[in-house]
Design an enzyme around this catalytic site. Structure first.
Site: not given
Ligand code: ACM
Length: 694
Positions: A197, A276, A332, A398, A473, A475
């Site tokens: 990413d 990404h 995205e 998702w 995730w 972050e």
């Molecule tokens: C995602 O949460 N962008 C897969």
């Protein structure tokens, strides 16, 4: 979806086990087994208990290597099944042919003499062993005991997963192994590693050394500081003294794959494309539309070099990961540069692609052909459906369930991981009591409530729901401890959603088991959220509020936003209060000129003592408390009298806060006008849930 099939036990055995005591036992096992029958007496596990099996060759060796990590007697080597006469634990692979339906099923019979696990596969034996371990208690004298019991068990779904984002913050190989120990214990069987990413590339690719000499390192460890800081999201050389990050060498990956296999876990690699990919395009800028580093997140799809790169990378990835599925991301994509890039435009013309969605689809199709030619299947986030889904692809849904539903209706498999129920990076309790998270509110109970088979599917379609996954995730998760804090115990709820028959589920029962599991996880050195101290829902949100404006008509002098419409025109007088997140369907959002401006008609002159509304601030997505609120009243709907004007200095340091803005006094009126506006310096959204009039 796997159909449930239970090996029928003989009448004789059934008679030996009286029902009734089953609840106490079931309360120890997560995920709750299909069937539990309490027996008479207790089996004692001692150093002298023999561990026996009829497994042979590689299967026996794999189990033995796993058992070596457990305490005695499990680590003492496996004896031949013929020795399983007295004090013993027997793991017996049955003559039954392994099929999709029984691939992970097992029975476990514990008598005072011995424990016998039977299954058609070594995976089934492994899960029977996990159940036995969970049922084992230690008495006051330190003896390990198991109540006599008979368990018959089989999973609801074949795919039971966790996704770990190791790009935003790199996690050590040891940490990944530790998580696999726990996943296997709760019968999860997939670990999806988000390896690439914009925040860092995490896997050694021999042909492209810059990915790990450079794109795996940044001068700032904490993602939030790096991403929002003034340095501009730069990478650095591995030998730079400031370098933070890391990657798995190919040997590391082989070690992890082997470790996973011994625990019946499949490691699924994710290599992000076409978006990404800032880190790749900084290391190999020629793969972006303009050839410049630090400019794009999307690969240039018009450039053949992009395909050469992706196929080279995937070839090395397939060498390392035996997984049937290779995840190619697909989420995205901004696609903006493609609209003006001559190479992308030429590709679109040559291939007769009508828009950039079809250009993305072209890439995904081509990659699918490549993976299929190597005997693998393509898995991607639900955006891979935009512009036409590749013929054999599986969709990971998702953005809600729609992607999964559409994929299944088109005959594809889907894995459900809707952010509403499966995104473990959201707050799991009252935000003020928690470390900063990305936002949202996903308590254990909500994860547990999820049913991966959407109501929109018929029985045949439902079979294409392959399973369910929790996604972490990272972050806002800079440390390994915090990672565990977000995973546990919520992944235990995912495990039960994925494994157990819905008819066997009960949140109260699960909660009691989860409390115990949290203590056990702590004893084993994990850092779970302390469930026993859970605060729970926002108190205001629990019961509807009754007040003078309830169900009265509201006129919007400025519109609410359609994405955050909540209950539409009724929302601000429906008695329903918002929970800890603004996206729960009770909070209504306003962004048009950053203001809320509504008139409530009480439909008759009314004595009023107070008028108030709550607002929520979540700084990340630019939801702010109002800088000013004006409350006025009128008897005729034309002439308004201002009751109060409230100013508030909005502080961006308050990551998540709630505030009530109100007036108290004595007045008489029919119409109430409530105005709130965001501060000029920040702009953004304002959100409220109810105009409460007493
Ligand atoms: C995602 O949460 N962008 C897969």
């Amino acid at each position: 979806m796997k159909r449930r099939t239970i090996t029928l036990c003989t009448l004789l055995l059934a008679a030996l086990f009286a029902a009734g005591g089953s609840k106490a036992q079931a309360q120890q096992v997560i995920p709750v087994p299909q069937k539990v029958e309490q027996g008479e007496g207790v089996f004692r596990i001692t150093g002298a208990t023999a561990l026996c099996t009829n497994l042979k060759g590689k299967e026996k060796k794999m189990l033995e290597t796993y058992l070596a990590t457990l305490p005695a007697p499990y680590n003492q080597g496996l004896k031949s099944a013929k020795k399983a006469r007295g004090n013993s634990i027997l793991l017996e692979k049955t003559e039954t042919a392994p099929t999709a339906d029984n691939a992970e099923s097992y029975t476990l019979e514990v008598t005072p003499r011995q424990a016998v696990i039977r299954a058609a596969t070594d995976a089934g034996l492994f899960y029977g062993l996990q159940t036995l371990l969970q049922l084992t208690a230690t008495d006051a004298a330190g003896n390990r005991t198991v109540q006599a019991v008979r368990v018959e068990d089989t999973p609801r779904f074949a795919y039971r997963g966790l996704m770990l984002d190791v790009s935003r913050h790199f996690r050590s190989k040891e940490f990944v192994k530790k998580q696999m120990d726990a996943l296997a214990h709760y019968k999860l069987n997939r670990l999806h590693l988000h390896l690439t990413d914009g925040a860092g590339w995490r896997i050694e690719i021999k042909k492209y050394p810059r990915l790990t000499e450079f794109a795996a390192w940044r001068p700032e460890a904490v993602w939030k500081k790096w991403w929002f800081g003034s340095e501009g999201r730069k990478y650095c050389e591995q030998d730079d003294p400031r370098a933070q990050g890391g990657f798995y060498t190919q040997d590391d990956i082989r070690e992890l794959v082997e470790y996973a296999a011994r625990r019946h876990i499949t490691l699924i690699p994710e290599i992000e494309m076409p978006a990404h990919s800032e880190e790749v395009l900084a290391a190999y800028p020629e793969l972006s539309c303009t050839g410049e580093p630090y400019k794009h997140a999307d690969f240039c799809v018009g450039n053949e070099a992009t395909f050469a790169f992706l196929e080279d990378v995937l070839a090395e990835v397939m060498e390392l990961f035996p997984s049937e599925y290779i995840h190619i991301g697909g989420d995205e994509a901004g696609k903006a540069a493609w609209k003006t890039c001559p190479k992308c435009q030429k590709r679109m013309k040559d291939e007769n692609l009508k828009d950039v969605n079809e250009l993305q689809s072209y890439l995904i199709h081509r990659i699918e052909v490549f993976l299929n030619a190597h005997g693998r299947k393509l898995l991607g986030w639900d955006e891979i459906m935009e512009g036409g889904l590749a013929p054999n692809a599986t969709v990971m849904s998702w953005r809600g369930e729609e992607g999964g539903i559409n994929a299944v209706k088109a005959g594809h498999r889907a894995i459900m991981t809707p952010s509403s129920h499966c995104y473990l990076d959201g707050y799991q309790d009252a935000p003020a009591s928690q470390p900063e998270a990305i936002g949202g509110y996903l308590p254990l109970s909500k994860v547990y409530s999820y049913n991966p088979i959407p109501a929109a599917l018929n029985e045949e379609e439902a079979k294409l729901i392959y399973g369910v996954q929790g996604n972490l995730w990272t972050e806002y998760i800079p440390t390994e401890e915090q990672c565990e804090y977000m995973i546990y115990p919520r992944i235990l709820a995912v495990a039960e959603v994925a494994w157990s028959d819905p008819a066997r589920k009960s949140y109260a029962d699960f909660h009691a088991r989860a409390l115990k599991a949290v203590e056990q996880l702590k004893q084993k050195g994990y850092h779970p959220f302390d469930l026993k101290n859970e605060i729970g829902d926002r108190p205001e949100s629990v019961t509807p509020v009754s007040h003078l404006a309830l169900n009265k008509p509201v006129t919007y002098n400025a519109p609410f936003n359609q994405t955050y419409a909540a209950q539409g025109d009724k929302s601000l007088t429906d008695g329903r209060r918002g929970n800890w997140t603004y996206s729960d369907g009770a909070w209504q959002g306003f962004i048009s000129r950053n203001r809320l401006d509504v008139t409530v008609d009480l439909e008759a002159e009314t004595d009023i003592r107070s008028i108030s509304a709550d607002f929520i601030q979540v700084v990340g997505p630019e939801v702010f408390l109002p800088a000013e609120v004006i409350i006025s009243v009128s008897t005729d709907g034309t002439d308004y009298r201002e009751l109060t004007r409230i100013s508030h200095r909005v502080d961006k340091a308050d990551a998540i806060v709630f505030k009530n803005y109100g007036w108290q006094g004595e007045t008489k009126a029919r119409y109430i006008r409530y105005q709130a506006r965001a501060g000029k310096e920040f702009g953004g959204w304002v959100f409220t849930d109810e105009i409460v009039v007493q």
